[in-house]
Write an enzyme that holds these catalytic residues in place. Structure first.
Site, short mmCIF file in Angstrom:
data_model
loop_
_atom_site.label_atom_id
_atom_site.label_comp_id
_atom_site.label_asym_id
_atom_site.label_seq_id
_atom_site.Cartn_x
_atom_site.Cartn_y
_atom_site.Cartn_z
N TYR A 97 3.88 -35.63 9.87
CA TYR A 97 3.25 -35.03 11.04
C TYR A 97 3.16 -33.52 10.81
CZ TYR A 97 2.33 -33.29 15.70
OH TYR A 97 1.77 -32.64 16.76
N GLU A 180 -4.08 -30.53 14.85
CA GLU A 180 -3.05 -31.51 14.53
C GLU A 180 -3.55 -32.49 13.49
OE1 GLU A 180 -0.37 -33.84 17.54
OE2 GLU A 180 -2.10 -35.10 17.10
#
Length: 366
Positions: A97, A180
């Protein structure tokens, strides 16, 4: 403004961030010959698409056609799928992530990363989430990548360092509130690829990014049109059209109306302006929502009271407004503004509660 995945990946490519080969379709007639297997990804502004059945994997052209037919115009998480992203399926060895967002407490960009990629970041244990703040006065430096690499298992350190630098450049260059990548994929050959994208552009900077203007499926046609004019406008089910300046004052206006058993027809934040035409534009959207009354609640600062008053008067003539207009006008140039309104037969109050009580009187609500 939230961008679709394919739009975020176009931004990533622009800044040199590797993404899977792929293309976007709106109907099955646009399907191409492609290397299989492929991922078929519904383009909706919602998370957890995979769990909701919005992502399929095809091993051949028959499956690609079948799954694309099923997904197009289907409903996923209460949103209609109008576009699909067809991508080469990645050979995943590891998922990470990675994101850069704005920390409003410190007023700094912050890198958030975790070795637990592929999961919603809210589901990752706190001890597995690492944050690196970036001083905006200093900007990005190579030591930040070295610190990031101390938290995650990456063999191709140079590629990761370049990718992180590029992600920060995209965050700043596109006026983003969030860039992101989840998952950031490490494939079987240790290449690092953005498997997904989530990009949110600051609405206040949209005038610099007109190419990204999209129709938000969660908004009404009028709301989307207002957004193109940079207004925060939300339709509601009441009958009082509202124009106020500043999100806080507009929310307080909603609360005050509700407290007095009145129902707003809309939420419109005029923002800070000293332009009569912007006031007229605001009225144009409120009038198209067809309210029974109009409440203008202005505390003058950047937004001058006399400018708004002139905007109200010109809007009343321009749109032939027959509905009662109640105005609370206070702040910079308030006396001039109230005089302008009074000369046009519009009474203005300096206190919001008094103005709301006048609305109650007109509505016959005790």
């Amino acid at each position: 403004m939230n961008l679709y995945e394919y739009m975020g990946k176009e931004i990533f490519k622009k800044y040199g961030i590797p993404v899977p080969d792929g293309y976007v379709i709106e109907n099955v007639g646009e399907l191409r010959k492609f290397e299989y297997p492929v991922a078929i990804k519904s383009q909706i502004l919602s998370g957890k698409r995979g769990k909701a059945g919005g992502i399929k994997f095809a091993r051949n052209s028959n499956e690609l056609s079948e799954f694309s037919n099923k997904l197009l115009n289907s409903t996923i998480n209460n949103l209609t799928v109008k576009k699909l992203l067809i991508e080469r399926m990645l050979n995943i060895k590891k998922e990470i992530y990675l994101s850069i967002t704005l920390d409003r407490a410190t007023k700094e960009p912050v890198i958030i990363l975790s070795a637990d990629g592929g999961m919603e970041i809210e589901s990752v244990p706190e001890e597995n989430i690492h944050k690196i703040h970036i001083d905006p006065m200093v900007g990005y430096s190579d030591y930040i990548a070295r610190e990031a690499l101390s938290y995650i298992p990456v063999e191709n350190k140079k590629q990761f360092s370049n990718l992180l630098s590029s992600l920060y450049k995209a965050f700043v260059g596109e006026d983003a509130l969030l860039t992101e990548i989840n998952p950031l994929v490490i494939d079987s050959e240790n290449n690092i690829i953005a498997g997904d994208s989530k990009v949110i552009i600051d609405d206040n900077a949209l005038y610099r990014h007109k190419d990204y203007m999209i129709t938000d499926p969660d908004k009404t046609a009028l709301e989307n049109e207002a957004a193109s004019k940079s207004f925060t406008f939300i339709e509601m089910d009441g009958d009082i059209g509202v124009i106020a300046n500043g999100a806080g004052l507009t929310m307080a206006t909603m609360d005050s109306l509700t407290l007095h058993k009145l129902k707003p027809r809309n939420f419109l934040d005029l923002g800070g302006t000293d332009n009569i035409e912007i006031v007229e534009d605001a009225f144009s959207f409120v009038m198209r929502a067809r309210p029974k009354l109009i409440f203008v609640n202005i505390f003058g600062g950047v937004t001058k009271a006399d400018t708004v008053a002139n905007g109200i008067v010109s809007s009343k003539k321009k749109f032939d407004i027959k509905q009662p207009i109640v105005v609370r006008l206070s702040g910079v140039h308030e006396e001039e503004g109230q005089k302008i309104l009074l000369e046009s037969g519009i009474k203005a109050f300096t206190n919001m509660t008094d103005a709301v009580k006048e609305l109650s009187r007109i509505q016959g609500v005790e």
